[in-house]
Design an enzyme around this catalytic site. Structure first.
Site, PDB file in Angstrom:
ATOM      1  N   CYS A 197      67.887  41.072  60.502  1.00  0.00           N
ATOM      2  CA  CYS A 197      66.636  41.566  61.087  1.00  0.00           C
ATOM      3  C   CYS A 197      66.004  40.520  61.996  1.00  0.00           C
ATOM      4  O   CYS A 197      66.460  39.381  62.084  1.00  0.00           O
ATOM      5  CB  CYS A 197      65.648  41.928  59.975  1.00  0.00           C
ATOM      6  SG  CYS A 197      66.065  43.434  59.089  1.00  0.00           S
ATOM      7  N   HIS A 215      60.093  42.588  61.331  1.00  0.00           N
ATOM      8  CA  HIS A 215      59.190  42.588  60.175  1.00  0.00           C
ATOM      9  C   HIS A 215      58.596  41.213  59.930  1.00  0.00           C
ATOM     10  O   HIS A 215      59.085  40.201  60.436  1.00  0.00           O
ATOM     11  CB  HIS A 215      59.913  43.093  58.917  1.00  0.00           C
ATOM     12  CG  HIS A 215      61.023  42.209  58.424  1.00  0.00           C
ATOM     13  ND1 HIS A 215      60.798  41.089  57.661  1.00  0.00           N
ATOM     14  CD2 HIS A 215      62.362  42.307  58.559  1.00  0.00           C
ATOM     15  CE1 HIS A 215      61.945  40.528  57.347  1.00  0.00           C
ATOM     16  NE2 HIS A 215      62.925  41.245  57.896  1.00  0.00           N
TER      17      HIS A 215
END
Length: 166
Positions: A139, A123
Site C-alpha cells: 500500500c 492509508h
C-alpha cells in the site's frame, strides 16, 4: 478554489512522494512510504502496483484520527503505543482509506494483478513509521494528518498514476 474534477494524484516511487495535481500544476506534495519489496503487480508479491488507477472507495469519513481498520472495517480502537505493543503482528491501517482500482487490463486490473482485489490502499499509518522510505506491504502509507487532508480534498473517481519516476 481548485476544480476537483481536474485533480489527479501522482505517486512517484523513486522519490516516495504523492503529488496532488490540479490544472496541470502540482498543488501539494506529501512524503509517503510504498512497498519495501518495490514495484510490482502480482498478487502476494508485497509490491506496489504501477500504472493508472482510480480511487474506488473512500472509507472512514467522520472517524477520529488514528482510528484502526481491519478488513476495511473500523475496529472501535484508536491507535496508541500501548495497543501496538499488545499487537506487534498487526500491519496498522489507520485514520482513512482510499481504496484503489486499476484501470489497465492485464497490468493492474484483472486476474492475479488486480489492484482492487489485492486491497491496495492509500492509508494512514502510525506516526513513528518512516516516510520517504519504502517500508509498506504494498500500500501507500501516509502520515495521519496528511491522509485526513487528502481524504477531504479528493473525490471518489480521482485518477491516481503510480510510476517509478515522473
Amino acid at each position: 478554489m481548485v476544480d476537483t474534477r481536474k485533480q489527479s494524484l501522482q505517486i512517484d516511487l523513486s522519490l516516495q512522494q504523492l503529488r496532488v495535481v490540479a490544472g496541470g500544476e502540482i498543488t501539494t506534495t506529501y512524503a509517503i512510504s510504498t512497498a519495501l519489496n518495490g514495484p510490482g503487480e502480482q498478487q502476494g508479491s508485497g509490491c506496489t502496483p504501477r500504472g493508472l488507477h482510480r480511487i474506488r472507495l473512500k472509507i472512514g469519513a467522520g472517524l477520529p484520527e488514528n482510528a484502526v481498520f481491519i478488513g476495511r472495517r473500523y475496529t472501535g480502537e484508536i491507535y496508541t503505543p500501548e495497543l501496538a505493543n499488545a499487537n506487534p503482528q498487526r500491519d496498522w491501517i489507520l485514520t482513512r482509506i482510499l481504496w484503489l482500482t486499476g484501470l489497465e487490463s492485464g497490468n493492474n486490473r484483472g486476474g492475479s494483478v488486480d489492484s482492487l482485489r489485492r486491497f491496495i490502499y492509500i492509508h494512514g499509518t502510525p506516526d513513528h513509521e518512516p516516510m520517504g522510505a519504502a517500508a509498506s506491504h504494498g500500500c501507500i502509507r501516509m502520515r495521519n494528518s496528511d491522509i485526513l487532508t487528502l481524504f477531504n480534498q479528493v473525490p471518489v473517481g480521482t485518477l491516481v498514476d503510480i510510476r517509478e519516476t515522473f
